[in-house]
Design an enzyme around this catalytic site. Structure first.
Site, PDB file in Angstrom:
ATOM      1  N   ARG A 122      29.074   4.686 -19.342  1.00 59.07           N
ATOM      2  CA  ARG A 122      28.184   5.785 -18.914  1.00 59.07           C
ATOM      3  C   ARG A 122      26.735   5.538 -19.327  1.00 59.07           C
ATOM      4  O   ARG A 122      25.817   5.840 -18.596  1.00 59.07           O
ATOM      5  CB  ARG A 122      28.639   7.104 -19.555  1.00 59.07           C
ATOM      6  CG  ARG A 122      29.959   7.585 -19.034  1.00 59.07           C
ATOM      7  CD  ARG A 122      30.211   8.989 -19.550  1.00 59.07           C
ATOM      8  NE  ARG A 122      31.607   9.340 -19.380  1.00 59.07           N
ATOM      9  CZ  ARG A 122      32.480   9.477 -20.366  1.00 59.07           C
ATOM     10  NH1 ARG A 122      32.105   9.295 -21.614  1.00 59.07           N
ATOM     11  NH2 ARG A 122      33.722   9.788 -20.116  1.00 59.07           N
TER      12      ARG A 122
ATOM     13  N   LYS B  28      45.740   0.658 -26.205  1.00 56.84           N
ATOM     14  CA  LYS B  28      46.456   1.768 -26.805  1.00 56.84           C
ATOM     15  C   LYS B  28      45.451   2.836 -27.220  1.00 56.84           C
ATOM     16  O   LYS B  28      44.283   2.462 -27.424  1.00 56.84           O
ATOM     17  CB  LYS B  28      47.311   1.302 -27.980  1.00 56.84           C
ATOM     18  CG  LYS B  28      46.498   0.935 -29.239  1.00 56.84           C
ATOM     19  CD  LYS B  28      47.367   0.723 -30.425  1.00 56.84           C
ATOM     20  CE  LYS B  28      47.547   1.933 -31.273  1.00 56.84           C
ATOM     21  NZ  LYS B  28      46.425   2.259 -32.169  1.00 56.84           N
TER      22      LYS B  28
ATOM     23  N   ASP C 210      48.801  -4.371 -27.261  1.00 57.43           N
ATOM     24  CA  ASP C 210      48.961  -3.953 -28.656  1.00 57.43           C
ATOM     25  C   ASP C 210      48.513  -5.167 -29.462  1.00 57.43           C
ATOM     26  O   ASP C 210      49.200  -6.198 -29.462  1.00 57.43           O
ATOM     27  CB  ASP C 210      50.424  -3.617 -28.961  1.00 57.43           C
ATOM     28  CG  ASP C 210      50.602  -3.155 -30.391  1.00 57.43           C
ATOM     29  OD1 ASP C 210      50.005  -3.787 -31.295  1.00 57.43           O
ATOM     30  OD2 ASP C 210      51.323  -2.181 -30.629  1.00 57.43           O
ATOM     31  N   HIS C 211      47.362  -5.070 -30.107  1.00 57.96           N
ATOM     32  CA  HIS C 211      46.777  -6.296 -30.661  1.00 57.96           C
ATOM     33  C   HIS C 211      47.638  -6.929 -31.750  1.00 57.96           C
ATOM     34  O   HIS C 211      47.477  -8.100 -32.059  1.00 57.96           O
ATOM     35  CB  HIS C 211      45.326  -6.068 -31.125  1.00 57.96           C
ATOM     36  CG  HIS C 211      45.186  -5.332 -32.414  1.00 57.96           C
ATOM     37  ND1 HIS C 211      45.233  -3.968 -32.512  1.00 57.96           N
ATOM     38  CD2 HIS C 211      44.994  -5.778 -33.683  1.00 57.96           C
ATOM     39  CE1 HIS C 211      45.068  -3.618 -33.778  1.00 57.96           C
ATOM     40  NE2 HIS C 211      44.920  -4.699 -34.511  1.00 57.96           N
TER      41      HIS C 211
ATOM     42  N   LYS D  57      48.632 -11.379 -33.094  1.00 58.96           N
ATOM     43  CA  LYS D  57      48.425 -12.006 -34.413  1.00 58.96           C
ATOM     44  C   LYS D  57      49.408 -13.175 -34.535  1.00 58.96           C
ATOM     45  O   LYS D  57      50.598 -13.010 -34.280  1.00 58.96           O
ATOM     46  CB  LYS D  57      48.674 -10.988 -35.533  1.00 58.96           C
ATOM     47  CG  LYS D  57      47.612  -9.866 -35.569  1.00 58.96           C
ATOM     48  CD  LYS D  57      47.895  -8.882 -36.692  1.00 58.96           C
ATOM     49  CE  LYS D  57      47.075  -7.618 -36.573  1.00 58.96           C
ATOM     50  NZ  LYS D  57      45.802  -7.611 -37.263  1.00 58.96           N
TER      51      LYS D  57
ATOM     52  N   GLU E 188      46.428   0.136 -45.182  1.00 60.14           N
ATOM     53  CA  GLU E 188      44.984  -0.075 -45.013  1.00 60.14           C
ATOM     54  C   GLU E 188      44.253   0.539 -46.194  1.00 60.14           C
ATOM     55  O   GLU E 188      44.694   1.565 -46.738  1.00 60.14           O
ATOM     56  CB  GLU E 188      44.499   0.600 -43.739  1.00 60.14           C
ATOM     57  CG  GLU E 188      45.119   0.040 -42.476  1.00 60.14           C
ATOM     58  CD  GLU E 188      44.528   0.692 -41.246  1.00 60.14           C
ATOM     59  OE1 GLU E 188      43.478   0.224 -40.797  1.00 60.14           O
ATOM     60  OE2 GLU E 188      45.105   1.667 -40.759  1.00 60.14           O
TER      61      GLU E 188
ATOM     62  N   ASP F 106      49.134   6.720 -34.137  1.00 60.53           N
ATOM     63  CA  ASP F 106      48.155   5.632 -34.199  1.00 60.53           C
ATOM     64  C   ASP F 106      48.794   4.299 -34.593  1.00 60.53           C
ATOM     65  O   ASP F 106      48.423   3.255 -34.073  1.00 60.53           O
ATOM     66  CB  ASP F 106      47.063   6.004 -35.221  1.00 60.53           C
ATOM     67  CG  ASP F 106      45.882   5.052 -35.201  1.00 60.53           C
ATOM     68  OD1 ASP F 106      45.486   4.635 -34.112  1.00 60.53           O
ATOM     69  OD2 ASP F 106      45.351   4.738 -36.291  1.00 60.53           O
TER      70      ASP F 106
ATOM     71  N   HIS G 145      52.064  -0.363 -33.359  1.00 61.76           N
ATOM     72  CA  HIS G 145      52.141  -1.587 -34.163  1.00 61.76           C
ATOM     73  C   HIS G 145      53.429  -1.698 -34.987  1.00 61.76           C
ATOM     74  O   HIS G 145      54.067  -2.740 -35.025  1.00 61.76           O
ATOM     75  CB  HIS G 145      50.952  -1.679 -35.121  1.00 61.76           C
ATOM     76  CG  HIS G 145      49.623  -1.494 -34.462  1.00 61.76           C
ATOM     77  ND1 HIS G 145      49.317  -1.995 -33.223  1.00 61.76           N
ATOM     78  CD2 HIS G 145      48.492  -0.855 -34.869  1.00 61.76           C
ATOM     79  CE1 HIS G 145      48.071  -1.689 -32.904  1.00 61.76           C
ATOM     80  NE2 HIS G 145      47.552  -0.994 -33.888  1.00 61.76           N
TER      81      HIS G 145
ATOM     82  N   LYS H 148      46.419   5.073 -44.530  1.00 61.93           N
ATOM     83  CA  LYS H 148      45.021   4.731 -44.777  1.00 61.93           C
ATOM     84  C   LYS H 148      44.700   5.034 -46.239  1.00 61.93           C
ATOM     85  O   LYS H 148      45.347   5.873 -46.861  1.00 61.93           O
ATOM     86  CB  LYS H 148      44.118   5.539 -43.844  1.00 61.93           C
ATOM     87  CG  LYS H 148      44.356   5.169 -42.365  1.00 61.93           C
ATOM     88  CD  LYS H 148      43.130   5.375 -41.523  1.00 61.93           C
ATOM     89  CE  LYS H 148      43.380   5.045 -40.066  1.00 61.93           C
ATOM     90  NZ  LYS H 148      43.179   3.627 -39.745  1.00 61.93           N
TER      91      LYS H 148
HETATM   92  C1  BG6 Z   1      44.369   0.333 -34.585  1.00 63.86           C
HETATM   93  C2  BG6 Z   1      44.366   1.729 -35.149  1.00 63.86           C
HETATM   94  O1  BG6 Z   1      45.213   0.255 -33.467  1.00 63.86           O
HETATM   95  O2  BG6 Z   1      44.830  -0.569 -35.586  1.00 63.86           O
HETATM   96  C3  BG6 Z   1      43.487   1.797 -36.376  1.00 63.86           C
HETATM   97  O3  BG6 Z   1      43.892   2.618 -34.156  1.00 63.86           O
HETATM   98  C4  BG6 Z   1      43.915   0.761 -37.386  1.00 63.86           C
HETATM   99  O4  BG6 Z   1      43.518   3.097 -36.956  1.00 63.86           O
HETATM  100  C5  BG6 Z   1      44.020  -0.613 -36.734  1.00 63.86           C
HETATM  101  O5  BG6 Z   1      42.948   0.754 -38.419  1.00 63.86           O
HETATM  102  C6  BG6 Z   1      44.627  -1.613 -37.686  1.00 63.86           C
HETATM  103  O6  BG6 Z   1      44.510  -2.896 -37.139  1.00 63.86           O
HETATM  104  P1  BG6 Z   1      44.424  -4.176 -38.079  1.00 63.86           P
HETATM  105  O7  BG6 Z   1      44.460  -5.333 -37.129  1.00 63.86           O
HETATM  106  O8  BG6 Z   1      43.165  -4.051 -38.846  1.00 63.86           O
HETATM  107  O9  BG6 Z   1      45.628  -4.093 -38.958  1.00 63.86           O
END
Ligand code: BG6
Length: 507
Positions: A59, A168, A197-198, A202, A236, A255, A260, A360
């Site tokens: 935007r 996601k 989903d990243h 990894k 985290e 989340d 994950h 967290k």
């Molecule tokens: C994201 C979440 O998908 O993954 C975040 O939305 C989280 O809240 C993050 O911090 C964690 O990813 P990584 O790769 O740092 O473990």
């Protein structure tokens, strides 16, 4: 079904076919922190070839030049790709373009189509297009519908492809995930859709499959006869940072667990796929999710713990509690921690608890999977202080694998000590530039969906999480336990294991 390309996905393998990437949400945080640096990484390793363009769409009004400058500033601070060589950046930046528009405005998509046709002709791109949705999830349906309406969802020739990557969260419960799947599949075919989903990008997560299925020694033990329990921790130290507004309506269950952590669970529990291709892997992962015992009211009360971080000390700093974070309500009941015990009702895993936890502001940043084995059936030694054998897969930040076992302590007495055999990725393979996003974008450009999620898998994960969300939202006055910043979560999380005679193995 997703395109059934055999997974070759070697990162930085030869150049991908020429293509135009349209990055929706290009001025946002995720695009700047992850997606653009990943593209830069691929360009540097010649994975994008010489004929590509990346058109940012958002935007915020901005010129191509401004976009190049802001993307560059962000990419230069990204540690994953190491120091940025200005010459390489300039070469990459010349392929960046920008278009501003409202996500639901048909005219903006007409502009986009015109721009694409012109760039494709200028750069001889051949019509391959990748749309990357890195916007807030509320606008996904608008973008998808408008792409369909503008005729952008179909390839322009039999030899070209159109694909879409969707970030996601894919929905916020089962109903909205189904609705989104329907919206997407009204416009695109499943084989065009890459739900990202990243975690699956990894290396160490993929290595879980390699460990299990390319070695002869682990898989025979990988079942209820030998495994006592599985623990998966995604801890985290970060708080919610600037995402308080988003997090308030999300929470750790949606989340992290729905995506994950359940991905990691599926890969630990999955049966060997017939081959490493998208359909085989996704079919097997789906079976795992469908075998997890569904939660009911009683199970949620007994086997799921939530928590919220309170102020505390971390790395010598005093940090505020969740309710003091910007964008967060002072009476918030959103969970920043979840621990749960899952049971998988199949022949391999019957009776083996899978303990999951994420949070967290915990004591350490660490994602790891721990497989705890049953003790030897009969201990012949007088010193019985023997710990169970454990196989630990360290996913981050230290990437590696360790196996613990009992060994005789030096000396005249027969005393036993617990020792570790360690494999470190860094030492074993040297330090490589690896970014989960680069792996996944690279795979998508090659039509390999093995490390992406299929619609039915996403829905199966929401089916598991939904009953927990329902119980929590009904229990409006139930207490959400607090845990001090820098701890390992609320006491209730320890009790979850203690009642089974076990304890968390803290990283
Ligand atoms: C994201 C979440 O998908 O993954 C975040 O939305 C989280 O809240 C993050 O911090 C964690 O990813 P990584 O790769 O740092 O473990």
């Amino acid at each position: 079904m997703a395109e059934d390309t055999k997974r070759t996905g070697s990162l930085y393998g030869g150049a991908a076919e020429p293509c135009a990437v349209v990055l929706f949400g290009a001025s946002g945080d995720l695009a700047k922190r992850k997606v653009i640096p990943a593209m830069f990484d691929l360009a540097n390793h010649n994975s994008l070839g010489s004929r590509y363009v990346i058109v940012g769409f958002a935007r915020t009004p901005m010129s191509d030049e401004n976009f190049r400058a802001t993307a560059g500033d962000a990419a230069k601070t990204m540690s994953e790709i190491g120091p940025v060589d200005p010459k390489q950046w300039d070469a990459f930046a010349s392929a960046l373009y920008y278009l501003s528009g409202d996500y639901s405005d048909p005219q903006a998509y007409e502009q986009l189509a015109k721009r694409l046709i012109q760039l494709e002709a200028d750069k001889k791109l051949g019509g391959n297009r990748l749309f990357y949705l890195s916007t807030p999830p509320e606008v996904y349906p608008h973008i998808v519908e408008q792409l369909g309406r503008a005729g952008l969802a179909r390839p322009s020739s039999p030899n070209s492809w159109v694909r879409i990557i969707i970030e996601k969260p894919f929905g916020r419960d089962l109903a909205t995930a189904k609705e989104l799947n329907k919206t997407v599949l009204d416009v695109f075919e499943e084989k065009q859709v890459y739900r990202i989903d990243h975690y699956l990008g990894k290396d160490t997560v993929q290595n879980l499959l390699v460990l299990r299925f390319s070695n002869g020694i682990f898989e025979p033990l990988w079942n209820r006869n030998y495994v006592d329990c599985v623990q998966i921790t995604a801890a985290e130290t970060l708080g919610v940072e600037r995402r308080g507004g988003f997090y308030e309506t999300t929470g750790a269950l949606r989340d992290m667990i729905q995506s994950h952590v359940l991905q990691l669970t599926s890969l630990v529990a999955v049966e060997p796929p017939a081959s490493f291709d998208a359909t085989s892997v996704q079919n097997e992962k789906l079976k795992v999710l469908q075998s997890i015992r569904p939660f009911n009211l009683e199970m949620v009360a007994q086997s799921v713990v939530r928590g919220q971080y309170a102020p505390g000390q971390l790395d010598g700093k005093h940090l505020p509690g969740y309710r003091e974070e910007p964008g967060v309500s002072q009476t918030s009941r959103t969970e920043t921690f979840v621990a749960a015990c899952l049971l998988i009702d199949n022949w391999r895993w019957a009776g083996v608890p899978f303990y999951l936890r994420t949070g967290k502001r915990l004591a350490t940043r660490s994602t790891e999977i721990m497989i705890q084995f049953k003790c030897a059936p009969h201990i012949v030694f007088r010193d019985r202080a023997i710990e169970p054998n454990r196989l630990i897969l360290n996913i981050q930040p230290e990437e590696g694998i360790s196996v613990s076992f009992g060994a005789k302590r030096p000396g005249t007495e027969m005393r036993i000590g617990n020792v570790n055999m360690n494999f470190s990725y860094k030492e074993g393979f040297g330090e490589a530039s690896r970014s989960a996003y680069a792996t996944l974008v690279n795979d998508c450009l090659r039509g390999d969906a093995t490390l992406f999620d299929r619609g039915d898998n996403v829905e199966a994960a929401w089916s598991l999480v939904d009953p927990i969300l329902d119980v929590w939202s009904a229990a409006k006055s139930a207490k959400v336990p607090e845990y001090p910043t820098g701890s390992w979560g609320p006491r209730e999380s320890d009790l979850l294991l203690e009642r089974d005679g076990r304890r968390w193995l803290n990283p």
